[in-house]
Design an enzyme around this catalytic site. Structure first.
Site, PDB file in Angstrom:
ATOM      1  N   LYS A  94      -2.605 -12.770  15.094  1.00 11.43           N
ATOM      2  CA  LYS A  94      -3.918 -12.682  14.928  1.00 11.43           C
ATOM      3  C   LYS A  94      -4.594 -13.872  14.050  1.00 11.43           C
ATOM      4  CE  LYS A  94      -5.341  -9.288  12.358  1.00 11.43           C
ATOM      5  NZ  LYS A  94      -6.382  -8.387  11.569  1.00 11.43           N
ATOM      6  N   THR A  95      -3.823 -14.012  12.860  1.00  9.57           N
ATOM      7  CA  THR A  95      -4.574 -15.117  11.939  1.00  9.57           C
ATOM      8  C   THR A  95      -4.376 -16.331  12.665  1.00  9.57           C
ATOM      9  OG1 THR A  95      -3.748 -13.687  10.128  1.00  9.57           O
ATOM     10  CG2 THR A  95      -4.317 -15.785   9.693  1.00  9.57           C
ATOM     11  N   ASP A 117      -9.854 -10.541   9.220  1.00  8.44           N
ATOM     12  CA  ASP A 117      -9.234  -9.372   9.295  1.00  8.44           C
ATOM     13  C   ASP A 117     -10.150  -8.064   9.504  1.00  8.44           C
ATOM     14  OD1 ASP A 117      -6.899  -7.922   8.651  1.00  8.44           O
ATOM     15  OD2 ASP A 117      -7.572  -7.292   6.760  1.00  8.44           O
ATOM     16  N   LYS A 164      -8.444  -2.389   1.353  1.00  7.32           N
ATOM     17  CA  LYS A 164      -8.134  -1.388   2.329  1.00  7.32           C
ATOM     18  C   LYS A 164      -9.273  -0.576   2.099  1.00  7.32           C
ATOM     19  CE  LYS A 164      -6.000  -3.896   5.250  1.00  7.32           C
ATOM     20  NZ  LYS A 164      -6.523  -4.760   6.374  1.00  7.32           N
ATOM     21  N   ARG A 175       0.805  -1.157   0.126  1.00 11.61           N
ATOM     22  CA  ARG A 175       0.130   0.085  -0.165  1.00 11.61           C
ATOM     23  C   ARG A 175       0.911   1.321  -0.123  1.00 11.61           C
ATOM     24  NH1 ARG A 175      -1.994   0.951   4.508  1.00 11.61           N
ATOM     25  NH2 ARG A 175      -1.145  -0.786   5.517  1.00 11.61           N
ATOM     26  N   SER A 223       0.567  -6.549  12.569  1.00 14.51           N
ATOM     27  CA  SER A 223       1.101  -7.756  11.693  1.00 14.51           C
ATOM     28  C   SER A 223       2.150  -8.544  12.681  1.00 14.51           C
ATOM     29  CB  SER A 223       1.729  -6.883  10.756  1.00 14.51           C
ATOM     30  OG  SER A 223       2.343  -7.950   9.824  1.00 14.51           O
ATOM     31  N   ARG A 282       1.530 -12.584  -1.180  1.00 17.92           N
ATOM     32  CA  ARG A 282       0.292 -12.637  -0.443  1.00 17.92           C
ATOM     33  C   ARG A 282      -0.784 -13.595  -1.294  1.00 17.92           C
ATOM     34  NH1 ARG A 282      -2.046  -9.593   3.750  1.00 17.92           N
ATOM     35  NH2 ARG A 282      -0.236  -8.027   4.538  1.00 17.92           N
ATOM     36  N   HIS A 309     -10.672  -3.613  13.080  1.00 21.17           N
ATOM     37  CA  HIS A 309      -9.665  -4.332  12.311  1.00 21.17           C
ATOM     38  C   HIS A 309      -9.262  -5.650  13.322  1.00 21.17           C
ATOM     39  CE1 HIS A 309      -5.405  -4.398  10.622  1.00 21.17           C
ATOM     40  NE2 HIS A 309      -6.038  -5.033  10.012  1.00 21.17           N
TER      41      HIS A 309
END
Length: 550
Positions: free
Chosen positions: A260-261, A275, A216, A73, A256, A340, A236
């Site tokens: 979390k994932t 997410d 996003k 991004r 990141s 990704r 988020h």
């Protein structure tokens, strides 16, 4: 044969009704020149991406494609249009940079002019938000098949009937990312421009082909619409739910590298999403129809669910592959570290479809990876502390992740997602506290980072201990534990957790030097205070005082 294919494909995806085509001509599209492919089949998008964009099919059936020179991004090139309907709600500053309406019109025109030079223009119509009460209809108009397939995976895919009755979209993305912005246009600082106009409910992308800008962008729009228009809280976060008719729901916040994932993908629970969520008056729902997972160092052993989701229909973005057998090399970062994969959420075996829970969360878990090694592996937060840590959004980068970092560097990303928030962080924090209070939700701060010393001397808290802590939260034993106070941060830490050695629960006990530990706690506490000072003007004294006291 080629001719036959084109004759047959002429109508493929062109299921527009007259009124929808009228919209395109009014918007300035040259319908005599371009061929619009709407919600085209995946196979057709594959063919076009291979034919025109240099994409290839990987050994597992996923499409490998490349985003050109931008592989992440561009937050400095993101703008919000300053206009009367939203100007009083937007948190203006370095995250939300102002753009005037006239410049937006110039860039929008530039994007449509570019799309008019393409033979194929891809349109994808889908939804953001699984709850019909709060969802919005999104239209993506793009010049690349890869972008259409990406949003086919990331938005919620409409049924044939929903598509037929789609009507006017609530929000439109014009993605002309292959074409640069004009740097001489007022307010442009580079050839990249990503801009959102809340009055027109439109987004224009120029000068970047990185697909994540669209994902996003929609998230930013929901971060505005959900609180302002619907009165709901966008987050988020990832979310999962216990199996069974009325399983408890947990929200996971974390930047990141915090886990979390990994921690929300629990084989014993259902994944609502990884997410972006909305905590509504009636429950929790996912904003997206897919996942956008990092693939750096991905392996079948470590993350089987993600590894196995990389099949026909998925997109691998900027992943290096071996030309001899088309196998992706997930360890190769020569294009970017930000490799990704985007895939539909139903590719995850324990995903809950539809991605919605009709009950309020029981637990909130805030994840941090503290490379200073001083925060406890788990602590229970008061509602004021929950607001404080939500606004602070702390984690730390470790040496080795970026050039030039030799000792841990703190990262404070407010609301655990600073680049995507539109309103003042205090507004989201206040809504979070009200919902926690009303639904008697427990909030936990979990440190997945270092223990027994900071990065370089201590070691990372083993994943099996973190999993045991999360299990103790889910089975209710942690809430019943005996707690003691952790000084300076004034956190309540448990004396015992099943499956976790009790000495690591209080970080000072595993540090070789108590003085060195105290020095690091003081240092981190000071960093928190400095980072939090940016938001203090709009935050209550109770919340401000819930942080570290030196």
């Amino acid at each position: 044969m080629v001719h036959g294919r084109h004759a047959h494909d002429e109508n493929e995806g062109n299921t527009f009704l007259g009124k929808e085509l009228k919209y395109f001509s009014q918007a300035g599209f040259d319908l005599d020149r371009i061929h619009i492919k709407r919600n085209a089949p995946i196979a057709s998008l594959y063919e076009d991406a291979i034919l025109n964009e240099g994409a290839v099919i990987s050994s597992s059936g996923a499409l490998i494609n490349f985003s050109g020179k931008k592989t992440g991004r561009s937050p400095k090139d993101k703008r919000i249009v300053y206009e009367e309907t939203s100007k009083d709600d937007v948190w203006w500053g370095p995250v939300n940079i102002k753009m005037d309406e006239h410049t937006f019109e110039i860039n929008r025109e530039r994007a449509i002019d570019y799309l008019n030079t393409r033979e194929n223009v891809y349109v994808f119509d889908g939804f953001a938000g699984w709850d019909p009460k709060y969802r919005i209809k999104v239209r993506v108009i793009a010049s690349r098949a890869y972008h259409a397939l990406f949003m086919h995976n990331m938005l919620i895919r409409p049924t044939a009937e929903e598509l037929e009755n789609f009507g006017e979209p609530d929000f439109i993305i014009y993605n002309a990312g292959q074409f640069p912005a004009n740097r001489f246009t007022t307010g442009m600082t580079s050839t990249t421009s990503v801009e959102v106009n809340f009055k027109r409910m439109e987004m224009v992308i120029l000068g970047t082909e990185y697909a994540g800008e669209m994902k996003k962008g929609i998230f930013s729009v929901m971060h505005y619409l959900q609180p302002v228009k619907f009165g709901q809280l966008s987050l988020h976060s990832s979310a999962n739910q216990a199996k069974g008719d009325n399983g408890d729901v947990t929200l996971f916040f974390g930047l990141s590298g915090t886990g979390k994932t990994t921690l929300s993908a629990d084989p014993n629970r259902l994944l609502i999403g990884d997410d972006e969520h909305v905590w509504s008056d009636t429950g929790v729902f996912n904003i997206e129809g897919g996942c956008y997972a990092k693939t750096i160092n991905l392996s079948a052993e470590k993350e089987p669910e993600i590894f196995n989701a990389i099949k026909f229909g998925s997109i691998l973005e900027n992943v290096v592959y071996n030309p001899a057998d088309r196998r992706p090399d997930y360890d190769d970062v020569s294009i970017t570290e930000n490799t990704r994969c985007a895939y539909p959420i139903e590719y995850i075996p324990n995903a809950k479809i539809p991605c919605i829970a009709d009950r309020q969360p029981s637990n909130i878990i805030m994840l941090t990876c503290d490379a200073f090694g001083v925060l406890p592996p788990v602590s229970r937060l008061t509602p004021e502390q929950a607001q404080y840590h939500f606004v602070a959004g702390y984690t730390s980068k470790t040496p080795g992740t970026e050039d030039g970092i030799v000792e841990p560097s703190p990262t404070f990303s407010t609301c655990y997602g600073q680049p995507f928030i539109i309103l003042h962080p205090g507004r989201y924090a206040k809504m979070l506290a009200e919902r926690m209070e009303k639904n008697k939700v427990d909030c936990w701060l979990i440190n997945t980072g270092w223990t027994g010393g900071k990065f370089g001397t201590g070691k990372r808290c083993p994943l099996k201990y973190t999993r045991a802590i999360v299990d103790a939260i889910h089975n209710g034993t942690l809430a019943k534990a005996e707690f003691e106070n952790f000084p300076i941060f004034n956190l309540a830490i448990p004396k015992a957790v099943e499956g976790v050695p009790s000495e690591i629960l209080d970080p000072v006990k595993v540090w070789p030097s108590k003085d060195a530990f105290n020095a690091e706690v003081q240092k981190l506490g000071g960093m928190f205070q400095k980072a939090f000072s940016k938001y203090e003007a709009d935050i209550t004294a109770e919340v401000k005082n819930a942080g570290p006291i030196l």
